[in-house]
Design a protein around this motif. Sequence first.
Motif, PDB file in Angstrom:
ATOM      1  N   SER A 219       0.743  -1.252   0.028  1.00  0.00           N
ATOM      2  CA  SER A 219       0.050  -0.047   0.054  1.00  0.00           C
ATOM      3  C   SER A 219       0.818   1.294   0.026  1.00  0.00           C
ATOM      4  CB  SER A 219      -0.991   0.068   1.232  1.00  0.00           C
ATOM      5  OG  SER A 219      -0.015   0.026   2.406  1.00  0.00           O
ATOM      6  N   GLN A 220       0.246   2.323  -0.106  1.00  0.00           N
ATOM      7  CA  GLN A 220       1.125   3.635  -0.222  1.00  0.00           C
ATOM      8  C   GLN A 220       1.523   3.882   1.167  1.00  0.00           C
ATOM      9  OE1 GLN A 220       1.055   5.892  -3.331  1.00  0.00           O
ATOM     10  NE2 GLN A 220       0.703   3.730  -3.941  1.00  0.00           N
ATOM     11  N   ALA A 221       0.484   3.365   1.961  1.00  0.00           N
ATOM     12  CA  ALA A 221       1.068   3.647   3.730  1.00  0.00           C
ATOM     13  C   ALA A 221       2.234   2.878   4.061  1.00  0.00           C
ATOM     14  CB  ALA A 221      -0.234   3.066   4.409  1.00  0.00           C
ATOM     15  N   ASP A 222       2.312   1.697   3.361  1.00  0.00           N
ATOM     16  CA  ASP A 222       3.660   0.752   3.653  1.00  0.00           C
ATOM     17  C   ASP A 222       4.935   1.713   3.222  1.00  0.00           C
ATOM     18  OD1 ASP A 222       2.013  -1.374   4.878  1.00  0.00           O
ATOM     19  OD2 ASP A 222       1.803  -2.297   2.854  1.00  0.00           O
ATOM     20  N   LEU A 223       4.685   2.163   1.749  1.00  0.00           N
ATOM     21  CA  LEU A 223       5.813   2.819   1.545  1.00  0.00           C
ATOM     22  C   LEU A 223       6.270   4.157   1.689  1.00  0.00           C
ATOM     23  CD1 LEU A 223       4.588   2.131  -2.406  1.00  0.00           C
ATOM     24  CD2 LEU A 223       6.866   1.231  -1.422  1.00  0.00           C
ATOM     25  N   ILE A 224       5.323   4.796   2.270  1.00  0.00           N
ATOM     26  CA  ILE A 224       5.544   6.070   3.090  1.00  0.00           C
ATOM     27  C   ILE A 224       6.177   5.727   4.499  1.00  0.00           C
ATOM     28  CG2 ILE A 224       4.355   7.965   3.988  1.00  0.00           C
ATOM     29  CD1 ILE A 224       2.196   7.977   1.866  1.00  0.00           C
ATOM     30  N   ARG A 225       5.610   4.880   5.120  1.00  0.00           N
ATOM     31  CA  ARG A 225       6.181   4.560   6.553  1.00  0.00           C
ATOM     32  C   ARG A 225       7.579   4.179   6.354  1.00  0.00           C
ATOM     33  NH1 ARG A 225       2.963   0.639   7.697  1.00  0.00           N
ATOM     34  NH2 ARG A 225       4.352  -0.868   7.039  1.00  0.00           N
ATOM     35  N   ASN A 226       7.979   3.424   5.350  1.00  0.00           N
ATOM     36  CA  ASN A 226       9.461   2.917   5.211  1.00  0.00           C
ATOM     37  C   ASN A 226      10.240   4.162   4.658  1.00  0.00           C
ATOM     38  OD1 ASN A 226       8.388   0.230   5.494  1.00  0.00           O
ATOM     39  ND2 ASN A 226       8.705  -0.339   3.651  1.00  0.00           N
ATOM     40  N   PHE A 227       9.800   4.963   3.822  1.00  0.00           N
ATOM     41  CA  PHE A 227      10.442   6.003   3.224  1.00  0.00           C
ATOM     42  C   PHE A 227      10.836   6.923   4.527  1.00  0.00           C
ATOM     43  CE2 PHE A 227      10.026  10.582   1.829  1.00  0.00           C
ATOM     44  CZ  PHE A 227      11.437  10.465   1.118  1.00  0.00           C
ATOM     45  N   VAL A 228       9.634   7.174   5.237  1.00  0.00           N
ATOM     46  CA  VAL A 228      10.158   8.189   6.513  1.00  0.00           C
ATOM     47  C   VAL A 228      11.273   7.752   7.446  1.00  0.00           C
ATOM     48  CG1 VAL A 228       8.858   9.217   8.429  1.00  0.00           C
ATOM     49  CG2 VAL A 228       7.739   9.537   6.222  1.00  0.00           C
ATOM     50  N   LEU A 229      10.980   6.405   7.904  1.00  0.00           N
ATOM     51  CA  LEU A 229      11.945   5.988   8.994  1.00  0.00           C
ATOM     52  C   LEU A 229      12.843   5.016   8.611  1.00  0.00           C
ATOM     53  CD1 LEU A 229       8.840   4.663  11.034  1.00  0.00           C
ATOM     54  CD2 LEU A 229       9.862   6.803  11.354  1.00  0.00           C
ATOM     55  N   MET A 230      12.961   4.627   7.644  1.00  0.00           N
ATOM     56  CA  MET A 230      13.844   3.604   6.820  1.00  0.00           C
ATOM     57  C   MET A 230      15.414   4.017   7.218  1.00  0.00           C
ATOM     58  SD  MET A 230      14.594   1.181   3.571  1.00  0.00           S
ATOM     59  CE  MET A 230      13.150   0.456   3.739  1.00  0.00           C
ATOM     60  N   ASP A 231      15.622   5.381   6.718  1.00  0.00           N
ATOM     61  CA  ASP A 231      17.409   5.591   6.985  1.00  0.00           C
ATOM     62  C   ASP A 231      17.546   6.496   7.915  1.00  0.00           C
ATOM     63  OD1 ASP A 231      15.760   7.948   5.966  1.00  0.00           O
ATOM     64  OD2 ASP A 231      17.150   8.221   4.483  1.00  0.00           O
ATOM     65  N   LEU A 232      16.767   6.364   9.118  1.00  0.00           N
ATOM     66  CA  LEU A 232      17.074   7.201  10.271  1.00  0.00           C
ATOM     67  C   LEU A 232      17.829   6.339  11.176  1.00  0.00           C
ATOM     68  CD1 LEU A 232      13.749   8.941  10.960  1.00  0.00           C
ATOM     69  CD2 LEU A 232      15.645  10.018  10.115  1.00  0.00           C
ATOM     70  N   PRO A 233      18.461   6.832  12.267  1.00  0.00           N
ATOM     71  CA  PRO A 233      19.170   5.947  13.349  1.00  0.00           C
ATOM     72  C   PRO A 233      18.342   5.273  13.987  1.00  0.00           C
ATOM     73  CG  PRO A 233      20.155   8.149  13.207  1.00  0.00           C
ATOM     74  CD  PRO A 233      18.992   8.307  12.132  1.00  0.00           C
ATOM     75  N   THR A 234      18.617   3.930  14.423  1.00  0.00           N
ATOM     76  CA  THR A 234      17.573   3.206  15.246  1.00  0.00           C
ATOM     77  C   THR A 234      16.955   3.887  16.269  1.00  0.00           C
ATOM     78  OG1 THR A 234      18.948   1.335  14.394  1.00  0.00           O
ATOM     79  CG2 THR A 234      17.242   0.986  16.084  1.00  0.00           C
ATOM     80  N   VAL A 235      17.588   4.700  16.876  1.00  0.00           N
ATOM     81  CA  VAL A 235      16.978   5.325  18.251  1.00  0.00           C
ATOM     82  C   VAL A 235      16.065   6.186  17.822  1.00  0.00           C
ATOM     83  CG1 VAL A 235      17.336   6.587  20.304  1.00  0.00           C
ATOM     84  CG2 VAL A 235      18.971   5.064  19.720  1.00  0.00           C
ATOM     85  N   GLU A 236      16.351   6.865  16.684  1.00  0.00           N
ATOM     86  CA  GLU A 236      15.403   8.078  16.331  1.00  0.00           C
ATOM     87  C   GLU A 236      14.002   7.301  15.689  1.00  0.00           C
ATOM     88  OE1 GLU A 236      15.482  12.112  13.717  1.00  0.00           O
ATOM     89  OE2 GLU A 236      17.445  10.975  13.956  1.00  0.00           O
ATOM     90  N   GLN A 237      14.311   6.031  15.134  1.00  0.00           N
ATOM     91  CA  GLN A 237      13.359   5.347  14.471  1.00  0.00           C
ATOM     92  C   GLN A 237      12.277   4.739  15.509  1.00  0.00           C
ATOM     93  OE1 GLN A 237      14.896   2.038  12.377  1.00  0.00           O
ATOM     94  NE2 GLN A 237      15.353   2.907  10.575  1.00  0.00           N
ATOM     95  N   ASN A 238      12.748   4.232  16.562  1.00  0.00           N
ATOM     96  CA  ASN A 238      11.979   3.895  17.710  1.00  0.00           C
ATOM     97  C   ASN A 238      11.274   4.971  18.416  1.00  0.00           C
ATOM     98  OD1 ASN A 238      12.897   1.307  17.361  1.00  0.00           O
ATOM     99  ND2 ASN A 238      14.655   1.414  18.825  1.00  0.00           N
ATOM    100  N   ARG A 239      11.862   6.108  18.493  1.00  0.00           N
ATOM    101  CA  ARG A 239      10.884   7.223  18.815  1.00  0.00           C
ATOM    102  C   ARG A 239       9.811   7.892  18.116  1.00  0.00           C
ATOM    103  NH1 ARG A 239      11.391  12.419  18.667  1.00  0.00           N
ATOM    104  NH2 ARG A 239      12.922  12.548  17.240  1.00  0.00           N
TER     105      ARG A 239
END
Length: 687
Positions: A219-239
Motif C-alpha cells: 500500500s501507499q501507507a507501507d511505502l510512506i512509512r518505510n520512506f520516512v523511517l528507514m534511513d534514520l538512526p535506530t534510536v530515532e526510528q524507535n522514538r
Amino acid sequence: MKAVNTELLDLLGQGGRRFVVPIYQRVYSWDYEQCEELLRDIVTTGAREDDYQHFTGSIVYIASDAGTRTSREPDLLIDGQQRVTTITILLASLAALLKTKHEDKQDPIGGFSPEDIHEYYLTNKRKTGDEYFKLILSQYDKDALKAVVNGAPLPRSESRVVSNYSYFVDRLAEFSHDQLADLCRGLSRLVVVDVELSRGQDDPQRVFESMNATGKGLSQADLIRNFVLMDLPTVEQNRLYEDYWFPMELRFAGQNRQSFDAFVRHYLTTKTYKIPKQGNVYDAFKEYVFNQSQGGTDRNEIVRDLHLNATWFANMALDQEMDSELASRFYDMDQNVAYPFLLRLYADFDAGKLGRDEFLQILDAINTYLFRRAVCDIPTNSLNTTFVSMLNTVDDEHYLESVLARMLTLPDHRRFPKDVEFLSALQERNFYKFKRVRHFFNKIENFGRKEHVSISDYSIEHIMPQNANESWQSDLGDNWKEIHDWYLHTLGNLTLTGYNPEYSDHPFSKKRDMEGGFKQSPLFINRGLGILEAWTQDAMDERAEKLAKQALLIWPRPQIDDSVEERYRIDGRNGRGFDWSQLHQILEVMPAGKWTTYANLAEIVGTGAQALASHLSAHAGCTNAYRVLNWNGEISDGFRWSDSNDEREPRKVLLEEGIEFDGGQASRNQLLQPEELAALLESELEV
C-alpha cells in the motif's frame, strides 16, 4: 550490496543469526490462501524424485555491524518478511506436531526433529531475551511469534501470526508420515536470493522500491512509512514510531486501515494545493518531503505534522471526534471531497484562529452546499477542485465571512443552489432513487426533537403504491395514469413506515385506518396523513411543499450582507487573491487536438475571463496556454509565448496538433465545454 542464491534454511540456520523486522515495516499480513499455496508448493517440491529446488523470492536485509565476540547485532529484514515469517510459523507448527509423535516418527527425513528445528531454525539456544529468537517481528506481531516459537499459550490477538499458526497446526495434523517427509524435503529445497546490504554504503529505500517493483503489492501507507523511517538512526526510528507513527496506525486499525492512503492524499492536497493522482500518492509524498527538506524542515517535523493531521482526519472521517456537535456535522458529510479544506479548517480551529461557533457554521454551510447540490442533481466532478481552490481564499482576519462569501459566489456548475432551485428540485425530482433519501427523512423526522428517533427500522413507503390497482385508479380519477407516472416517486408521495408489507397496495383509507396505519403512526413525518379523506394530486403537492419548506430550515443557504457578497464576487472575477493552481492543472491535462475558451476556463476555476486571460499572458508556468482561444475560436491578439524567444505561430502549432480552422476560427467540434474540462481533470486525478 551482495546478492547470491542460497537455501532459505541455510540462511536461517547460520550460527547466531538473528533477523529483526524494523518498526517501520508493515505488519504480518498473509492470509490462509497464501499459506495454503506456499504449503502446497513446498510439499510438491519435496515429493519430486529429482533435486528440484523451489525459488521463493528475495530476502533483503541490512547486515549487522561486526559486533563483539560475545554478541552480534541483528540483521534488519527490510524485504521478504512475509515469506520468512510464514516459514517460521510453519516450522514451529511442524515442530509442535512432531513432538506429539512416537519417538521413532519424530524425525521424518533426518535433521527435522523438534529439537533440530528449534535449535537450528527458530532459536539461538544459548541466548536469552530477544537474542534467543532467530526472528523478531515488529510491535504488533512480536509477542504472538514469540509464543508460537516457545510453544506457549497463544495470546488473544488479531495478529495473523496466531491464526496462521492454528491453520498450519490443523493442516499438518491431516498429513501422513510420508507427507510430512515430503514437507521436510520441500523446506530443505527452498531457495531465495540472499541480498545483503551494507550499512552506510547501500541505499535501503531505493533497493526496497526496486525489489518491490516500485511498490507493487504494497500500500501507499507501507511505502510512506518505510520512506520516512528507514534511513534514520535506530534510536530515532524507535522514538518517532512509538511517539507518533504507531499511535497514528492505531487510529487507522482494523476496517479503517484502507483509509490511510486517502488521508495522505488529502494531507498533501492541503499542503500543496494540488491533488495527487490516486496511484501516485507515494511519489507525491516523497516530492513534498524533498521540497520541505530544501526549506529546512526535517523528518521529525513532518512526522509530527502528519500525526497531528491524522488525528484531525480520524476525528472527521473515522467517527473519533469527541465534541458531539462537531461529530454530528462530520457524520452528515457523506462525500470526502471536502476533506482537504476541512483539514485546513481543523488546523486553524486547533490553533485558535477559528472559533468553535464559526467552525460549526462553516461545517453547516458545507453540508448544506453538498446536500443542495445533490438534490439538484448538479454533477459532482468539479467538487474535488472546488474545495482545493478554497484553500487559498481564506482571510484570517475575516475568516467566516471569507469562506461563506467564497461559497456563495461560486459560478455556474460550482454554484451554491438558491432556495428557488432547491425547492423546485425537492418537489419534482425522483426522490425514491435519490441516494440520500434516508438521510433526508432522518433529518426531517428529528428536526426540532430533543429525543432522537432512529429510522433504521423503518422503510420507505409509497403512499400511492407502485402498482396502481383499480381501487387507486378510481380514487385518482380519469387522469390517474398521468398522476401516477408523475407523482409516484416524488417527495410528496413518500414517507416512512414499519408496516410496509401490511400496507401493500391497499387503498388510502385502509392504510390510514388499519392497525399501525397513518392515524396511529408515532412519526412526525406522518402527521396530517391520518386526517385526510383521500390521497389526491393536491394532497401530494401540499405535502411536498410542506416538507420542502421544512428542508429550507434544515439546510439553509448562508446569509451575508449583499454588499459584502458583491465585493467578493467582483474580487473573484478580477482574480484578486485568487488561487490559480487548478487552472494550471487543467492546462496540463488538456489534450492535443482540443481547444477551449477563456470563458469556459474561467467558469471552471471560478474567476472572470479577463482576469484569466491576464494571468495566462503574465505567468510563464501556464502549459498549453495556446490552446485557449477567444469565444469565437480565434487566437487572441494579446497572446504571447511565455518564452520571449519563441517565434512559433500559434495557429501553425494548433494545426500540427490536429485543430481544424475555418478561416481564422477553430472548429467548434473540437471545443472543450466546461463540464468536459471538469471531467477531464477528475479522470486524471483518479488515475
